[in-house]
Design a protein around this motif. Sequence first.
Motif, PDB file in Angstrom:
ATOM      1  N   ALA A 245       0.817  -1.204   0.000  1.00  0.00           N
ATOM      2  CA  ALA A 245       0.000   0.000   0.000  1.00  0.00           C
ATOM      3  C   ALA A 245       0.859   1.266   0.000  1.00  0.00           C
ATOM      4  O   ALA A 245       0.567   2.232  -0.711  1.00  0.00           O
ATOM      5  N   LEU A 246       1.914   1.249   0.781  1.00  0.00           N
ATOM      6  CA  LEU A 246       2.772   2.432   0.882  1.00  0.00           C
ATOM      7  C   LEU A 246       3.584   2.678  -0.395  1.00  0.00           C
ATOM      8  O   LEU A 246       4.148   3.761  -0.571  1.00  0.00           O
ATOM      9  N   ASN A 247       3.612   1.678  -1.278  1.00  0.00           N
ATOM     10  CA  ASN A 247       4.353   1.826  -2.542  1.00  0.00           C
ATOM     11  C   ASN A 247       3.453   1.552  -3.744  1.00  0.00           C
ATOM     12  O   ASN A 247       3.931   1.165  -4.813  1.00  0.00           O
ATOM     13  N   ILE A 248       2.175   1.779  -3.600  1.00  0.00           N
ATOM     14  CA  ILE A 248       1.210   1.406  -4.635  1.00  0.00           C
ATOM     15  C   ILE A 248       1.466   2.108  -5.958  1.00  0.00           C
ATOM     16  O   ILE A 248       1.239   1.555  -7.032  1.00  0.00           O
TER      17      ILE A 248
ATOM     18  N   PRO B  86      -1.965  11.600 -10.502  1.00  0.00           N
ATOM     19  CA  PRO B  86      -1.237  12.528  -9.618  1.00  0.00           C
ATOM     20  C   PRO B  86      -2.193  13.169  -8.604  1.00  0.00           C
ATOM     21  O   PRO B  86      -3.293  13.579  -8.934  1.00  0.00           O
ATOM     22  N   GLY B  87      -1.739  13.258  -7.379  1.00  0.00           N
ATOM     23  CA  GLY B  87      -2.565  13.829  -6.319  1.00  0.00           C
ATOM     24  C   GLY B  87      -3.475  12.824  -5.643  1.00  0.00           C
ATOM     25  O   GLY B  87      -4.095  13.127  -4.620  1.00  0.00           O
ATOM     26  N   MET B  88      -3.580  11.596  -6.207  1.00  0.00           N
ATOM     27  CA  MET B  88      -4.461  10.567  -5.653  1.00  0.00           C
ATOM     28  C   MET B  88      -3.690   9.474  -4.909  1.00  0.00           C
ATOM     29  O   MET B  88      -4.277   8.534  -4.397  1.00  0.00           O
ATOM     30  N   VAL B  89      -2.358   9.584  -4.890  1.00  0.00           N
ATOM     31  CA  VAL B  89      -1.531   8.523  -4.313  1.00  0.00           C
ATOM     32  C   VAL B  89      -1.810   8.345  -2.824  1.00  0.00           C
ATOM     33  O   VAL B  89      -1.991   7.223  -2.334  1.00  0.00           O
TER      34      VAL B  89
ATOM     35  N   ALA C  38      -5.110   6.628  -2.268  1.00  0.00           N
ATOM     36  CA  ALA C  38      -5.038   5.211  -2.605  1.00  0.00           C
ATOM     37  C   ALA C  38      -4.307   4.425  -1.523  1.00  0.00           C
ATOM     38  O   ALA C  38      -4.717   3.318  -1.151  1.00  0.00           O
ATOM     39  N   GLN C  39      -3.227   5.008  -0.989  1.00  0.00           N
ATOM     40  CA  GLN C  39      -2.480   4.345   0.084  1.00  0.00           C
ATOM     41  C   GLN C  39      -3.343   4.166   1.327  1.00  0.00           C
ATOM     42  O   GLN C  39      -3.389   3.074   1.919  1.00  0.00           O
ATOM     43  N   SER C  40      -4.037   5.210   1.722  1.00  0.00           N
ATOM     44  CA  SER C  40      -4.881   5.152   2.918  1.00  0.00           C
ATOM     45  C   SER C  40      -6.010   4.140   2.754  1.00  0.00           C
ATOM     46  O   SER C  40      -6.313   3.360   3.670  1.00  0.00           O
TER      47      SER C  40
ATOM     48  N   ILE D  85     -12.662   8.327  -0.838  1.00  0.00           N
ATOM     49  CA  ILE D  85     -12.118   7.645   0.340  1.00  0.00           C
ATOM     50  C   ILE D  85     -13.188   7.365   1.390  1.00  0.00           C
ATOM     51  O   ILE D  85     -13.078   6.425   2.187  1.00  0.00           O
ATOM     52  N   TRP D  86     -14.261   8.181   1.405  1.00  0.00           N
ATOM     53  CA  TRP D  86     -15.313   7.974   2.411  1.00  0.00           C
ATOM     54  C   TRP D  86     -16.006   6.628   2.213  1.00  0.00           C
ATOM     55  O   TRP D  86     -16.518   6.041   3.176  1.00  0.00           O
ATOM     56  N   VAL D  87     -16.036   6.148   0.979  1.00  0.00           N
ATOM     57  CA  VAL D  87     -16.654   4.837   0.720  1.00  0.00           C
ATOM     58  C   VAL D  87     -15.917   3.751   1.497  1.00  0.00           C
ATOM     59  O   VAL D  87     -16.526   2.892   2.142  1.00  0.00           O
ATOM     60  N   VAL D  88     -14.596   3.787   1.450  1.00  0.00           N
ATOM     61  CA  VAL D  88     -13.792   2.783   2.132  1.00  0.00           C
ATOM     62  C   VAL D  88     -13.875   2.940   3.646  1.00  0.00           C
ATOM     63  O   VAL D  88     -13.997   1.951   4.381  1.00  0.00           O
ATOM     64  N   ILE D  89     -13.822   4.161   4.134  1.00  0.00           N
ATOM     65  CA  ILE D  89     -13.885   4.385   5.582  1.00  0.00           C
ATOM     66  C   ILE D  89     -15.210   3.875   6.149  1.00  0.00           C
ATOM     67  O   ILE D  89     -15.240   3.179   7.172  1.00  0.00           O
ATOM     68  N   ALA D  90     -16.311   4.190   5.471  1.00  0.00           N
ATOM     69  CA  ALA D  90     -17.622   3.717   5.930  1.00  0.00           C
ATOM     70  C   ALA D  90     -17.700   2.197   5.876  1.00  0.00           C
ATOM     71  O   ALA D  90     -18.251   1.553   6.781  1.00  0.00           O
TER      72      ALA D  90
END
Length: 511
Positions: free
Chosen positions: A114-117, A125-128, A131-133, A191-196
Amino acid sequence: MAEHKNIVVSKKLVAINSASSVLAKALNVTVLLWMYQYLLHRITAEEFAILPIVTSLMVFAPLFFSFFTGGISRYVVEAYAKGDFARIPVLISSIFPPLVVVGAIFLLGGAAFALNIEKFLNIAPGMVSSAQSMLLLLVASFTLQMLALPFLSGFHVRQRFIELNLFGIARDLIRMGLLLFFLLYFGPQVIWVVIATVISDTIYSIVLVIRARFLVPELRLQRGKFRWSQAKELTSFGLWTTIGRLGGIMYTNAATILLNIYGTAVDVTCYHIGATFYRQIDSTVGLAAQTLQPALTAMYALDDKRRLAETVLRGGRYASWITLLVATPLVIYSDSFVHLYLGEEYSQASMVIILFMIIYPFTSPMALLPLTAIATKQVKAFFSAAFIFQFFGLILMISFLSFTELGAVGATLSLTIITILAQILFFWILCLKIIERSFADLFRRVLVPGYSPAIAASIVWIALDLNKQPESWHMLIAYSVYGALVYVAVLFGFCLNKGERADLKKILVRS
């Protein structure tokens, strides 16, 4: 201690569980479709594409665990059916320690990936960081779910599938509430989709373990109960289910990763939309059918071949009715649906949906084959063949994406071709061999009654579409209802056997 009962097939239980499964999945699909539409109208395709990419990576996760979890439920159910209750703690105590070790390895490896995705995949760009989180959260959540899995066989043993579905509905409601709160309060971000999802899944896993332990107190770890021979037997059984899982991953989810490499963000999104319908219908049938897994295992353990065959044929007929009721109008009205739902930018999603839906006439009659293979210990024959066919599907998919510009349509077409060929050339034959029935039995008792309602309703759906294509959601829903009425009329009027008609009369008299 919970009262032990024989594991039997209950038509009422199957019917109620099927209804609750459909309700649970209908709620889930509604949430997904609303969420996708909401986000796609407010964020870029590049940002949205992170979601299918990350979730597709997570489908590889079960491979790390299925060596150990693939057979646990089956063996616990068998022990329960035979009254060998003392064996259950041995099963749990033998498989849990290796599972913890694998979980730790998976957690560390998943975090490193994940940290090197961005080094492995095309991330905008700007989404890394997002994606990691997202991947870190999903890795942690999945590890917890896998550690809980051995204990959840209590629901299978006690046949509490309706209760399990209700817990699933509660989980989806929690996820929906959290998602609404995050999206409306903090703004539209994928990202809210994954957190929920992670929060609701964590609560769900904890509650299920507590409840399963209450249903079957024997599902517990005991010091000194670890048996290497037992762990080896479970792992050997899980080897073939692992191969089956790998084939399943190649079958649908690898396409998202390949489209990320060979295609565009729009290709990824279009494929994800079409595949979502396929996965949700598939999982709905799977949830409804899971009621029969303990019963099928018990039938095999008690050498009740006649009831085993009857159950498999009846399951194929019911699965055909359920899937084709949804798949047929989706094929006919896919263009109108995609236009109303997403607009012209994602028009190729229409063909993706069509190609996925035309698979069902070939797979639905065999809906209980995977469960039957597990119950009868035919996992090697089933899962090895599934892996081989799906591997060729992956090769065909790569060829389409490398040498054509079909994108998402090409990826789906390769899956459709290989699936239809696999069913006709092998899996139908294997199923009939296991249950010791002929093709004439399959044709007369599954194919004819299973297909007839869809054929009759499709005439109505096509006629309405030729007269005037639906231009609004109201027209699309109305057309769907008109055809569905014909579907139900033909089903109940001409496709039920004597036993099903008698059951229907009893229900009507009681009501």
